[in-house]
Enzyme design. Sequence first.
Site, PDB file in Angstrom:
ATOM      1  N   HIS A   1     -61.920-137.292 -71.929  1.00  0.00           N
ATOM      2  CA  HIS A   1     -61.548-136.267 -73.062  1.00  0.00           C
ATOM      3  C   HIS A   1     -61.186-137.221 -74.253  1.00  0.00           C
ATOM      4  O   HIS A   1     -60.367-138.343 -74.098  1.00  0.00           O
ATOM      5  CB  HIS A   1     -60.497-135.375 -72.662  1.00  0.00           C
ATOM      6  CG  HIS A   1     -60.266-134.514 -73.569  1.00  0.00           C
ATOM      7  ND1 HIS A   1     -59.650-134.212 -74.600  1.00  0.00           N
ATOM      8  CD2 HIS A   1     -60.751-132.998 -73.545  1.00  0.00           C
ATOM      9  CE1 HIS A   1     -59.700-133.055 -75.352  1.00  0.00           C
ATOM     10  NE2 HIS A   1     -60.360-132.382 -74.749  1.00  0.00           N
TER      11      HIS A   1
ATOM     12  N   ASP B   1     -63.936-128.618 -68.108  1.00  0.00           N
ATOM     13  CA  ASP B   1     -65.339-128.231 -67.432  1.00  0.00           C
ATOM     14  C   ASP B   1     -65.567-128.392 -65.970  1.00  0.00           C
ATOM     15  O   ASP B   1     -66.278-127.838 -65.455  1.00  0.00           O
ATOM     16  CB  ASP B   1     -66.326-128.837 -68.337  1.00  0.00           C
ATOM     17  CG  ASP B   1     -66.453-128.174 -69.790  1.00  0.00           C
ATOM     18  OD1 ASP B   1     -66.427-126.980 -69.818  1.00  0.00           O
ATOM     19  OD2 ASP B   1     -66.587-129.124 -70.876  1.00  0.00           O
TER      20      ASP B   1
HETATM   21  N1  CMC Z   1     -67.856-140.684 -67.429  1.00  0.00           N
HETATM   22  C1  CMC Z   1     -67.796-142.024 -67.370  1.00  0.00           C
HETATM   23  N2  CMC Z   1     -67.265-142.690 -68.089  1.00  0.00           N
HETATM   24  C2  CMC Z   1     -66.493-142.018 -69.231  1.00  0.00           C
HETATM   25  C3  CMC Z   1     -66.616-140.757 -69.158  1.00  0.00           C
HETATM   26  C4  CMC Z   1     -67.370-139.893 -68.496  1.00  0.00           C
HETATM   27  N3  CMC Z   1     -67.382-138.655 -68.400  1.00  0.00           N
HETATM   28  N4  CMC Z   1     -65.973-140.267 -70.282  1.00  0.00           N
HETATM   29  C5  CMC Z   1     -65.437-141.222 -71.118  1.00  0.00           C
HETATM   30  N5  CMC Z   1     -65.758-142.492 -70.125  1.00  0.00           N
HETATM   31  C6  CMC Z   1     -65.342-143.949 -70.580  1.00  0.00           C
HETATM   32  C7  CMC Z   1     -66.523-144.414 -71.492  1.00  0.00           C
HETATM   33  O1  CMC Z   1     -67.433-145.236 -70.752  1.00  0.00           O
HETATM   34  C8  CMC Z   1     -65.445-145.272 -72.269  1.00  0.00           C
HETATM   35  O2  CMC Z   1     -65.281-146.460 -71.440  1.00  0.00           O
HETATM   36  P1  CMC Z   1     -65.307-147.903 -71.877  1.00  0.00           P
HETATM   37  O3  CMC Z   1     -64.216-148.103 -72.689  1.00  0.00           O
HETATM   38  O4  CMC Z   1     -65.181-148.862 -70.686  1.00  0.00           O
HETATM   39  O5  CMC Z   1     -66.525-148.141 -72.716  1.00  0.00           O
HETATM   40  C9  CMC Z   1     -64.127-144.498 -72.140  1.00  0.00           C
HETATM   41  O6  CMC Z   1     -64.264-143.741 -70.950  1.00  0.00           O
HETATM   42  C10 CMC Z   1     -63.807-143.746 -73.552  1.00  0.00           C
HETATM   43  O7  CMC Z   1     -64.936-143.279 -73.648  1.00  0.00           O
HETATM   44  P2  CMC Z   1     -65.576-142.152 -75.143  1.00  0.00           P
HETATM   45  O8  CMC Z   1     -66.714-142.409 -75.003  1.00  0.00           O
HETATM   46  O9  CMC Z   1     -64.943-143.577 -76.215  1.00  0.00           O
HETATM   47  O10 CMC Z   1     -64.692-141.231 -75.153  1.00  0.00           O
HETATM   48  P3  CMC Z   1     -64.894-140.151 -76.309  1.00  0.00           P
HETATM   49  O11 CMC Z   1     -63.419-139.733 -76.794  1.00  0.00           O
HETATM   50  O12 CMC Z   1     -65.563-140.728 -77.529  1.00  0.00           O
HETATM   51  O13 CMC Z   1     -65.644-138.786 -75.808  1.00  0.00           O
HETATM   52  C11 CMC Z   1     -65.907-137.338 -74.247  1.00  0.00           C
HETATM   53  C12 CMC Z   1     -64.932-137.976 -75.125  1.00  0.00           C
HETATM   54  C13 CMC Z   1     -65.561-135.939 -73.791  1.00  0.00           C
HETATM   55  C14 CMC Z   1     -67.045-136.713 -75.147  1.00  0.00           C
HETATM   56  C15 CMC Z   1     -66.547-138.115 -73.196  1.00  0.00           C
HETATM   57  O14 CMC Z   1     -65.278-138.287 -72.038  1.00  0.00           O
HETATM   58  C16 CMC Z   1     -67.525-137.550 -72.342  1.00  0.00           C
HETATM   59  O15 CMC Z   1     -68.968-137.790 -72.535  1.00  0.00           O
HETATM   60  N6  CMC Z   1     -67.372-136.636 -71.343  1.00  0.00           N
HETATM   61  C17 CMC Z   1     -68.455-136.054 -70.426  1.00  0.00           C
HETATM   62  C18 CMC Z   1     -68.775-134.893 -71.098  1.00  0.00           C
HETATM   63  C19 CMC Z   1     -67.647-133.670 -70.703  1.00  0.00           C
HETATM   64  O16 CMC Z   1     -67.222-133.498 -69.756  1.00  0.00           O
HETATM   65  N7  CMC Z   1     -67.537-133.008 -71.961  1.00  0.00           N
HETATM   66  C20 CMC Z   1     -66.446-131.845 -71.955  1.00  0.00           C
HETATM   67  C21 CMC Z   1     -65.232-132.266 -72.822  1.00  0.00           C
HETATM   68  S1  CMC Z   1     -63.749-131.542 -72.659  1.00  0.00           S
HETATM   69  C22 CMC Z   1     -64.257-129.766 -72.841  1.00  0.00           C
HETATM   70  C23 CMC Z   1     -64.808-129.535 -74.319  1.00  0.00           C
HETATM   71  O17 CMC Z   1     -64.643-130.117 -75.257  1.00  0.00           O
HETATM   72  O18 CMC Z   1     -65.809-128.820 -74.141  1.00  0.00           O
END
Ligand code: CMC
Length: 414
Positions: free
Chosen positions: A290, A341
């Site tokens: 998140h 989710d």
């Molecule tokens: N699976 C594996 N690694 C992850 C995930 C994941 N779902 N989410 C974050 N990470 C890791 C990412 O690889 C990164 O690691 P590193 O620093 O080693 O490269 C670290 O965590 C930070 O991730 P980020 O991509 O910079 O985080 P963000 O704030 O840009 O993205 C997010 C947030 C929700 C888009 C992302 O966590 C994600 O893609 N999650 C999967 C999709 C998901 O479940 N979305 C629903 C979000 S909650 C409800 C809503 O808003 O709809």
Amino acid sequence: MPATATDPKDQPKGGQATGAAGAGQSTAKEGLQDVIAGRTAICHVFGGDKEKNYPGRLIYRGYDIDDLAQHATFEEVVHLLWHDDLPTRSQLDQVKQQLGQNRALPSEVIDLMRRFPKDATPMDVIRSVVSTLGLFDPEGAVDTTEANHNKALRLTAQMPTIVTTWHRLRQGKDPIQAKPSQSTAEAFLYMLNGEEPTDVAERTLDVALILHADHEFNASTFAARVTAATLSDMHSAVTSAVGALIGPLHGGANEGVIHMLQEIGEPEKVEPFILDKLKGRGARIMGFGHRVYRGTDPRAQYLREMSRQLGERQKDLKFWTMSRNIEEIMWREKTIHANVDFYSASTYWALGLPTDLFTPIFAVSRIAGWTAHILEQYSDNRIIRPLAEYAGPWQRSYVPIEQREQTAQEGKKS
Ligand code: CMC
């Protein structure tokens, strides 16, 4: 060309320090991370801290989500989001009555929906129908505060009907009208299945709607506010929000969770599957991570428990067990928590809801938050227009088209 004092990159822009980008230091905040982009009195997310083991917290107008999930109904929360406080008994009766009386879609819209391609996704249908409803809204062209409140109410009442009408039409069935006395959760399940839901199903969905109703400046709400801030109309702002919710990084993640559980198939395959997935560059496990929560997502614990209880009742805990295992692996490997989710997927699955309605159910709830934010934006508006850090070339001169073709051909030859 050497830089001169008159180069555009040296000119101050929007009050920023001169030439920051030119000096190779980016001042842009990727994904607007940690940027406070406006003020709201509707909702706040406390991210928590995983190192200190502080859980995340979520409040709607000062009321903790724990308190609301345990004691409130979705209709009370709708009133809370639109107004400053929980409703009195008569206010609650009024909002329930108004929602109940405004669920029907205009017959012209249903006729149009009958002509949509039968394989259109429910989210694409929601986006198109919300936009179309703007054409038929009795106050479509009126932008007074009262008219906007009425539109918020109509859209919130109509959202469950859009989803269930489409689900029945695509199956070749006629839409079913809800009874005016039914709650949103009850009406949704009734219009979907044509029979009264059990108390357990109704309350489970009701709590899920409470948990999803708002989440501060999440992507779809922010999209709605950006559109509203141009003083565009409520239906356009909600259409923007629906478009943003469709994406798999936002609302679409819950459907991705079920697809993943189905692909894994059996509990013993969970560990190798997840470890293999995590090896991929930039791999994402749906339902984890998140932008704001660093501690636990407070909504996930309710959905985890509801998913377990439903599984126990049905003597089928397979997806719940697999989900718990995935949660443990993700914590061990990446120290990442499950988000809202993750367990909403197995909860809706256990309720027998079709997978491609999971994200639409998010919309059935979040419409309350979107409209509350749009009303708040209108009440104290300033257009939302940030700056961009320019990353392109600074100065080029126009080249006549004949010369461009010649250069391109020479480039191919070399
Ligand atoms: N699976 C594996 N690694 C992850 C995930 C994941 N779902 N989410 C974050 N990470 C890791 C990412 O690889 C990164 O690691 P590193 O620093 O080693 O490269 C670290 O965590 C930070 O991730 P980020 O991509 O910079 O985080 P963000 O704030 O840009 O993205 C997010 C947030 C929700 C888009 C992302 O966590 C994600 O893609 N999650 C999967 C999709 C998901 O479940 N979305 C629903 C979000 S909650 C409800 C809503 O808003 O709809």
